[in-house]
Design a protein around this motif. Sequence first.
Motif, PDB file in Angstrom:
ATOM      1  N   LEU A  13       3.550  -4.220  -6.773  1.00  0.00           N
ATOM      2  CA  LEU A  13       4.292  -3.313  -6.343  1.00  0.00           C
ATOM      3  C   LEU A  13       4.351  -2.072  -7.320  1.00  0.00           C
ATOM      4  CD1 LEU A  13       7.180  -4.923  -4.558  1.00  0.00           C
ATOM      5  CD2 LEU A  13       5.424  -3.609  -3.402  1.00  0.00           C
ATOM      6  N   LEU A  14       4.576  -2.268  -8.573  1.00  0.00           N
ATOM      7  CA  LEU A  14       4.764  -1.401  -9.499  1.00  0.00           C
ATOM      8  C   LEU A  14       3.213  -0.423  -9.817  1.00  0.00           C
ATOM      9  CD1 LEU A  14       6.867  -3.052 -12.535  1.00  0.00           C
ATOM     10  CD2 LEU A  14       7.557  -1.037 -10.914  1.00  0.00           C
ATOM     11  N   GLY A  15       2.152  -1.284  -9.486  1.00  0.00           N
ATOM     12  CA  GLY A  15       0.706  -0.822  -9.688  1.00  0.00           C
ATOM     13  C   GLY A  15       0.580   0.352  -8.358  1.00  0.00           C
ATOM     14  N   LEU A  16       1.040  -0.115  -7.465  1.00  0.00           N
ATOM     15  CA  LEU A  16       1.035   0.769  -6.310  1.00  0.00           C
ATOM     16  C   LEU A  16       1.733   1.920  -6.204  1.00  0.00           C
ATOM     17  CD1 LEU A  16       0.753  -1.790  -3.345  1.00  0.00           C
ATOM     18  CD2 LEU A  16      -1.239  -0.393  -4.020  1.00  0.00           C
ATOM     19  N   ALA A  17       3.087   1.802  -6.789  1.00  0.00           N
ATOM     20  CA  ALA A  17       4.064   2.748  -6.708  1.00  0.00           C
ATOM     21  C   ALA A  17       3.596   3.880  -7.962  1.00  0.00           C
ATOM     22  CB  ALA A  17       5.325   2.409  -7.353  1.00  0.00           C
ATOM     23  N   PHE A  71      -7.579  -0.197   2.588  1.00  0.00           N
ATOM     24  CA  PHE A  71      -6.626   0.192   1.713  1.00  0.00           C
ATOM     25  C   PHE A  71      -5.265  -0.438   1.749  1.00  0.00           C
ATOM     26  CE2 PHE A  71      -9.788   3.602   2.096  1.00  0.00           C
ATOM     27  CZ  PHE A  71      -9.713   4.308   1.083  1.00  0.00           C
ATOM     28  N   MET A  72      -4.699  -0.426   0.672  1.00  0.00           N
ATOM     29  CA  MET A  72      -3.265  -0.834   0.694  1.00  0.00           C
ATOM     30  C   MET A  72      -2.574   0.055   0.039  1.00  0.00           C
ATOM     31  SD  MET A  72      -2.033  -4.507  -1.298  1.00  0.00           S
ATOM     32  CE  MET A  72      -2.607  -3.834  -2.828  1.00  0.00           C
ATOM     33  N   GLU A  73      -1.218   0.221   0.596  1.00  0.00           N
ATOM     34  CA  GLU A  73      -0.258   1.486   0.034  1.00  0.00           C
ATOM     35  C   GLU A  73       1.311   0.645   0.197  1.00  0.00           C
ATOM     36  OE1 GLU A  73      -0.359   5.094   1.996  1.00  0.00           O
ATOM     37  OE2 GLU A  73      -0.033   4.317   3.791  1.00  0.00           O
ATOM     38  N   ILE A  74       2.013   1.142  -0.693  1.00  0.00           N
ATOM     39  CA  ILE A  74       3.338   0.654  -0.574  1.00  0.00           C
ATOM     40  C   ILE A  74       4.193   1.449   0.592  1.00  0.00           C
ATOM     41  CG2 ILE A  74       3.932   2.381  -2.292  1.00  0.00           C
ATOM     42  CD1 ILE A  74       5.786   0.168  -3.769  1.00  0.00           C
ATOM     43  N   LYS A  79       9.077   0.714  -1.792  1.00  0.00           N
ATOM     44  CA  LYS A  79       9.471   1.587  -2.797  1.00  0.00           C
ATOM     45  C   LYS A  79      10.969   1.409  -3.364  1.00  0.00           C
ATOM     46  CE  LYS A  79       6.680   5.481  -1.140  1.00  0.00           C
ATOM     47  NZ  LYS A  79       6.370   6.742  -0.478  1.00  0.00           N
ATOM     48  N   LYS A  80      11.643   0.947  -2.396  1.00  0.00           N
ATOM     49  CA  LYS A  80      13.150   0.540  -2.686  1.00  0.00           C
ATOM     50  C   LYS A  80      13.276  -0.563  -3.737  1.00  0.00           C
ATOM     51  CE  LYS A  80      15.034   2.418   1.555  1.00  0.00           C
ATOM     52  NZ  LYS A  80      15.682   2.012   2.820  1.00  0.00           N
ATOM     53  N   LYS A  81      12.131  -1.507  -3.402  1.00  0.00           N
ATOM     54  CA  LYS A  81      11.934  -2.788  -4.265  1.00  0.00           C
ATOM     55  C   LYS A  81      11.737  -2.258  -5.743  1.00  0.00           C
ATOM     56  CE  LYS A  81      11.732  -7.256  -4.507  1.00  0.00           C
ATOM     57  NZ  LYS A  81      13.323  -8.217  -4.345  1.00  0.00           N
ATOM     58  N   VAL A  82      10.907  -1.104  -5.648  1.00  0.00           N
ATOM     59  CA  VAL A  82      10.386  -0.800  -7.138  1.00  0.00           C
ATOM     60  C   VAL A  82      11.593  -0.333  -7.871  1.00  0.00           C
ATOM     61  CG1 VAL A  82       8.998   0.866  -8.180  1.00  0.00           C
ATOM     62  CG2 VAL A  82       7.794  -0.595  -6.409  1.00  0.00           C
TER      63      VAL A  82
END
Length: 183
Positions: A13-17, A71-74, A79-82
């Motif tokens: 998640l942090l990488g995607l953010a 593709f994968m995106e947040i 984003k709330k979890k990040v």
Amino acid sequence: MRYSRGEIAKGVLLGLAAGGFVAVSLALPNFPLVLKLFNNDSKGGYRIKRTIHSLKNKRLVKTYLKNGQEFMEITENGKKKVLLYKLDEMKIKRNKKWDGLWRVAAFDIPERHRKARMALSRKMKEMGLLSLQKSLFISPFDFLDELDFIGEVFNVRKYIVYFTIKNFFDKNQENYLKNNFEL
């Protein structure tokens, strides 16, 4: 190397953010951007695939095809979890030299936001602020940005007041605070 529960999900998640989205192939055990985060251990590909599947089920990430590539995106929930991950790591920066000002935060959060009020108090204590009363916290170090972020995460910013003071009516109380913060 072993990773604690949720550490891979947090890394993904942090990488995607940070990157917004990433091209992946869920059929292959090695998508380089994410595996680098976990030192390419032998079970990394399997764990990451399992984690991504779990993140998709929780609607924290989404995958889609574009020009034959996956593709994968947040998502917004991701984003709330990040934000919560960033909240966990938040610390107040301690200045080398104190400027003589005390920073104070006060809040009056309604009972309907009780959980947010309790979480705000707990986080302020974790960051090293001293509680003068249940809803009054003090520090010699600036924490306005952190307070603003916390208020936004818990959606209670409008109930929080931040101000600075120079002097105390009671010098004994000020000396107690100076000792507490090792000034």
